[in-house]
Design an enzyme around this catalytic site. Structure first.
Site, PDB file in Angstrom:
ATOM      1  N   SER A  59       0.521  -1.136   0.088  1.00 26.82           N
ATOM      2  CA  SER A  59       0.194  -0.072   0.090  1.00 26.82           C
ATOM      3  C   SER A  59       0.859   1.026   0.286  1.00 26.82           C
ATOM      4  O   SER A  59       2.177   1.557   0.366  1.00 26.82           O
ATOM      5  CB  SER A  59      -1.050   0.174   0.779  1.00 26.82           C
TER       6      SER A  59
HETATM    7  N1  SAH Z   1      -1.248  -4.038   4.058  1.00 22.64           N
HETATM    8  C1  SAH Z   1      -0.176  -4.754   3.120  1.00 22.64           C
HETATM    9  C2  SAH Z   1      -1.368  -4.393   1.662  1.00 22.64           C
HETATM   10  C3  SAH Z   1      -1.521  -5.352   0.940  1.00 22.64           C
HETATM   11  S1  SAH Z   1      -2.365  -6.235  -0.303  1.00 22.64           S
HETATM   12  C4  SAH Z   1       1.356  -4.725   2.843  1.00 22.64           C
HETATM   13  O1  SAH Z   1       1.212  -3.280   3.232  1.00 22.64           O
HETATM   14  O2  SAH Z   1       2.136  -5.321   1.758  1.00 22.64           O
HETATM   15  C5  SAH Z   1      -3.233  -7.463   0.282  1.00 22.64           C
HETATM   16  C6  SAH Z   1      -3.542  -8.672   0.911  1.00 22.64           C
HETATM   17  O3  SAH Z   1      -4.584  -9.461   1.120  1.00 22.64           O
HETATM   18  C7  SAH Z   1      -2.641  -9.455  -0.687  1.00 22.64           C
HETATM   19  O4  SAH Z   1      -1.902  -9.939  -0.092  1.00 22.64           O
HETATM   20  C8  SAH Z   1      -3.832 -10.793  -0.647  1.00 22.64           C
HETATM   21  O5  SAH Z   1      -3.360 -11.967  -0.864  1.00 22.64           O
HETATM   22  C9  SAH Z   1      -4.383 -10.140   0.442  1.00 22.64           C
HETATM   23  N2  SAH Z   1      -6.213 -11.744   1.385  1.00 22.64           N
HETATM   24  C10 SAH Z   1      -7.362 -10.886  -0.178  1.00 22.64           C
HETATM   25  N3  SAH Z   1      -8.046 -11.339   0.174  1.00 22.64           N
HETATM   26  C11 SAH Z   1      -8.038 -11.844   1.745  1.00 22.64           C
HETATM   27  C12 SAH Z   1      -8.442 -13.195   2.352  1.00 22.64           C
HETATM   28  N4  SAH Z   1      -9.693 -13.389   2.538  1.00 22.64           N
HETATM   29  N5  SAH Z   1      -7.442 -13.161   3.569  1.00 22.64           N
HETATM   30  C13 SAH Z   1      -6.459 -13.180   3.866  1.00 22.64           C
HETATM   31  N6  SAH Z   1      -5.334 -11.861   3.029  1.00 22.64           N
HETATM   32  C14 SAH Z   1      -6.310 -12.201   1.973  1.00 22.64           C
END
Ligand code: SAH
Length: 208
Positions: A59
């Site tokens: 993000s």
């Molecule tokens: N806060 C993170 C953002 C990652 S993007 C950062 O700073 O890097 C969002 C993440 O959520 C992805 O890795 C995706 O695989 C995960 N995600 C999406 N749906 C999900 C779910 N139902 N349970 C667990 N993780 C999930």
């Protein structure tokens, strides 16, 4: 190391309304360059989201800071994060609370993030490979819950998994738009406040 780019980013976040000094100090301490792919390291302190493996994103620093500020965290809090991703947001949270419980549905991303937590000696992070929408029943209740993937409907269980004064922050999908939403439980009722428009990868069911 406090280089010029990092200082510039902190100033930019201040101008954008991040005024919680604990949040800014956590952003200063966590080396974002460790969480971005090698060919994007020179942009690690730009205020932009960047691609990570598996078509996911780390993000934008402003969004990480804003969500963390909205969570209003202190050192006594148990925090649940749905979507570990690169682990950057998790690491910021870990400096501000007692323990972070973080769930990720993509195994390879989780393994990479866990290695960085070890490297940075962040020992108050517990991870789980699962579909985060199912919650983490063994660890309830939580003081704070953060979703880092765009979610249409937060499953009802999460509102039961926080106590009074508990807060949930989530990028919520509404028609074709996503906005940051903060829910707070006060006297067993849920209040809802809508903040900035954002762009997150979708919250998906199951594991990969
Ligand atoms: N806060 C993170 C953002 C990652 S993007 C950062 O700073 O890097 C969002 C993440 O959520 C992805 O890795 C995706 O695989 C995960 N995600 C999406 N749906 C999900 C779910 N139902 N349970 C667990 N993780 C999930």
């Amino acid at each position: 190391m406090l280089d010029v780019r990092k200082i510039r980013l902190i100033l930019e976040l201040r101008e954008l309304g991040i005024n919680d000094s604990k949040v800014l100090s956590a952003i200063e301490k966590i080396p974002r360059e460790k969480f971005v792919p090698i060919n994007f390291k020179n942009q690690a302190y730009d205020n932009i989201a960047l691609p990570i493996a598996e078509n996911q994103t780390i993000s934008q620093p402003f969004v990480v800071a804003k969500m963390t500020q909205l969570l209003d965290i202190n050192k006594t809090h148990k925090v649940l994060e749905i979507g570990t991703g690169s682990g950057y947001q998790t690491s910021i949270l870990s400096l501000l609370c007692r323990r972070v419980y973080s769930i990720e549905r993509i195994k390879s991303l989780l393994t990479e993030a866990e290695n960085i937590f070890l490297d940075l000696k962040l020992t108050n992070i517990v991870t789980k490979y699962a579909d985060g929408n199912l919650g983490w029943k063994e660890q309830i209740p939580f003081d704070r819950i953060i979703f880092t993937a765009a979610t249409s409907n937060i499953p009802d269980i999460f509102f039961k998994h926080i106590d009074n004064d508990g807060i949930i922050v989530c990028p919520v999908v509404n028609q074709n738009k996503q906005s940051l939403v903060k829910y707070k439980k006060i006297d067993n009722k849920i209040t809802k406040d809508v903040y900035d428009d954002v762009v997150f990868v979708p919250n998906l069911k199951g594991v990969q």
